[in-house]
Design an enzyme around this catalytic site. Structure first.
Site, short mmCIF file in Angstrom:
data_model
loop_
_atom_site.label_atom_id
_atom_site.label_comp_id
_atom_site.label_asym_id
_atom_site.label_seq_id
_atom_site.Cartn_x
_atom_site.Cartn_y
_atom_site.Cartn_z
N HIS A 217 0.80 -1.23 0.00
CA HIS A 217 0.00 0.00 0.00
C HIS A 217 0.83 1.28 0.00
O HIS A 217 0.28 2.37 -0.08
CB HIS A 217 -0.94 0.03 1.21
CG HIS A 217 -0.25 0.35 2.50
ND1 HIS A 217 0.45 -0.59 3.21
CD2 HIS A 217 -0.13 1.51 3.19
CE1 HIS A 217 0.96 -0.03 4.28
NE2 HIS A 217 0.64 1.24 4.30
C1 UD1 Z 1 -2.17 5.52 5.94
C2 UD1 Z 1 -0.87 6.01 6.56
C3 UD1 Z 1 0.19 4.93 6.44
C4 UD1 Z 1 -0.31 3.61 6.99
C5 UD1 Z 1 -1.60 3.25 6.28
C6 UD1 Z 1 -2.19 1.92 6.75
C7 UD1 Z 1 -0.44 8.46 6.40
C8 UD1 Z 1 0.34 9.49 5.69
N1 UD1 Z 1 -0.36 7.20 5.87
O1 UD1 Z 1 -1.92 5.35 4.55
O2 UD1 Z 1 1.33 5.31 7.15
O3 UD1 Z 1 0.66 2.61 6.77
O4 UD1 Z 1 -2.55 4.29 6.53
O5 UD1 Z 1 -3.33 1.61 6.04
O6 UD1 Z 1 -1.11 8.74 7.36
N2 UD1 Z 1 -9.23 4.61 1.84
C9 UD1 Z 1 -10.46 4.01 1.82
N3 UD1 Z 1 -10.99 3.65 3.03
C10 UD1 Z 1 -10.37 3.89 4.22
C11 UD1 Z 1 -9.12 4.52 4.19
C12 UD1 Z 1 -8.56 4.86 2.99
O7 UD1 Z 1 -11.04 3.75 0.79
O8 UD1 Z 1 -10.92 3.52 5.28
C13 UD1 Z 1 -8.62 4.98 0.53
C14 UD1 Z 1 -8.93 6.38 0.10
O9 UD1 Z 1 -9.05 6.41 -1.27
C15 UD1 Z 1 -7.69 7.15 0.47
C16 UD1 Z 1 -6.63 6.11 0.28
O10 UD1 Z 1 -7.22 4.87 0.62
O11 UD1 Z 1 -7.51 8.28 -0.33
C17 UD1 Z 1 -5.44 6.35 1.15
O12 UD1 Z 1 -5.83 6.50 2.52
P1 UD1 Z 1 -4.94 7.42 3.51
O13 UD1 Z 1 -5.47 7.36 4.88
O14 UD1 Z 1 -4.73 8.75 2.89
O15 UD1 Z 1 -3.54 6.73 3.47
P2 UD1 Z 1 -3.12 5.22 3.52
O16 UD1 Z 1 -2.52 4.88 2.20
O17 UD1 Z 1 -4.18 4.32 4.08
#
Ligand code: UD1
Length: 374
Positions: A217
């Site tokens: 991820h």
């Molecule tokens: C975040 C953390 C990362 C951690 C990871 C675990 C930061 C900068 N990054 O990254 O360190 O390892 O979480 O998962 O804080 N999304 C969904 N549903 C959710 C959450 C996310 O669909 O419940 C999708 C959304 O499109 C979002 C993308 O995933 O834009 C990324 O989510 P985000 O929380 O921005 O970062 P992660 O890649 O999950």
């Protein structure tokens, strides 16, 4: 909010935002309660899907959050600013002795930044759990979050001995640094019996030591088409020899769809993000784990399962020097990953708990609460 009834009892505001935070706050909240302290849980809502959040609250026996900020996804600026704006009035209302932030996600740095500005006014301290880890790669959003959070914190609680030199080299006063051990492992050891009972791997028809597990991820692996294509090609190559289970992160799924790479997923056993017990069940029986997650590097070391890390560097080098982790050659290539997997399989598994890093013993949360109370 009422004052804690018992003499010496503290009110501690504990922040959780994203999936890797939930397993870190669960034992801390339990230890606060056992010590007669009042833990107030704030969920920022950075992760909001049932499978990324609710499933973990259930598995980890976390209480309902006292406050839910509902911030959700967005750009880094939107997410960080959203958490800050929503968190500030809660901090004023709760007036805790401590704000405890864990790990390195955007919610961590956002709440630390709000707290540091109100420190004098409210008489509140910031404690950072998992302080001092460094990848030394400033391109990673998590590295920025780690360095800034540590700089703002009053109490830096480290998970492994190698964290302290990192902090000292940045000029953090040594009296703020305390070694407490790894709180993720508290949760792992606490949940292991239920994970075994759950036997998710067995229910999927997977034979112990007969399959691989992967997670992917990191933006550096999944946000650009070439990087994602290489990573998926490497996983496909591993999957030719044994089933490879890939619980697919929403970020990676969205990108694979956007880049038209659904076919590349076909050779893999793709499942939606799984709950904590399911993941531990999968990890425990795996012949090898391939990952770009930080937590999985630690959990495989504690379980004695060989791990190949799909990143340029790790902020958790102790999992390589004292554990079962090895770095895939960088930049990633099919041959490089295959070579690392062959070496990992050759090394084989270790007895869980045999000679792991110091303080990965299931008692880190107790030590954290002692430090907060001290
Ligand atoms: C975040 C953390 C990362 C951690 C990871 C675990 C930061 C900068 N990054 O990254 O360190 O390892 O979480 O998962 O804080 N999304 C969904 N549903 C959710 C959450 C996310 O669909 O419940 C999708 C959304 O499109 C979002 C993308 O995933 O834009 C990324 O989510 P985000 O929380 O921005 O970062 P992660 O890649 O999950």
């Amino acid at each position: 909010m009422t004052e804690g009834a018992r003499e010496g009892s503290m009110r501690v505001l504990v922040v959780a935002g994203a999936r890797p935070n939930f397993m870190k706050v669960a034992p801390i909240l339990r230890a606060l309660k056992a010590g007669g302290h009042q833990g107030v849980l704030v969920h920022t809502g950075q992760h909001y899907d049932a499978r990324m959040s609710d499933a973990f609250f259930r598995d980890l026996e976390l209480p309902e959050p006292d406050f839910h900020l509902g911030v959700g996804s967005g750009s880094h600026a939107e997410q960080t600013a959203g958490v800050m704006t929503a968190f500030e009035p809660i901090l004023r209302e709760v007036e805790p002795r401590w704000v405890v932030v864990v790990g390195d996600v955007n919610s961590t740095v956002a709440c630390a930044l709000v707290t540091v500005k109100l420190k004098e006014e409210l008489g509140v301290g910031i404690a950072h759990v998992e302080a001092g880890l460094r990848s030394h790669d400033w391109r990673m959003p998590e590295e920025v979050n780690r360095v800034l959070t540590d700089r703002m914190s009053d109490l830096l609680l480290t998970p492994s001995r190698d964290a302290e030199p990192n902090l000292r080299s940045e000029g953090i006063p040594p009296e703020r640094i305390r070694f407490v051990g790894n709180v993720m492992i508290d949760t792992l050891l606490h949940q292991l019996p239920s994970a075994r009972e759950r036997n998710y791997a067995g229910a999927m028809g997977l034979q112990r030591d007969g399959y691989a597990v992967a997670t992917l991820h990191r933006p550096s692996n999944v946000d650009e088409p070439e990087a994602l294509a290489t990573a998926l090609a490497a996983l496909q190559a591993v999957a030719r020899k044994r089933p490879l289970v890939l619980p697919l992160h929403p970020r990676t799924r969205k990108n694979a769809e956007r880049f038209g790479m659904e076919d590349e997923l076909e050779a893999l056993t793709v499942v939606p993000p799984v709950g904590y017990r399911e993941m531990v069940s999968l990890l425990e029986g795996a012949a090898v784990v391939l990952t770009d997650s930080g937590g999985l590097q630690e959990e495989t070391t504690a379980l004695g399962v060989p791990c190949v890390t799909l990143r340029e560097q790790t902020e958790r080098p102790i999992t390589v020097t004292e554990g079962t982790n090895r770095m895939a050659p960088w930049p990633l290539s099919v041959e490089g990953v295959m070579g690392a997997v062959a070496a990992a399989l050759e090394a084989g598994r270790r007895e869980p708990g045999s000679g792991g890093p110091e303080g990965w013993d299931g008692k880190a949360a107790e030590r954290i609460v002692e430090e907060l109370a001290g």
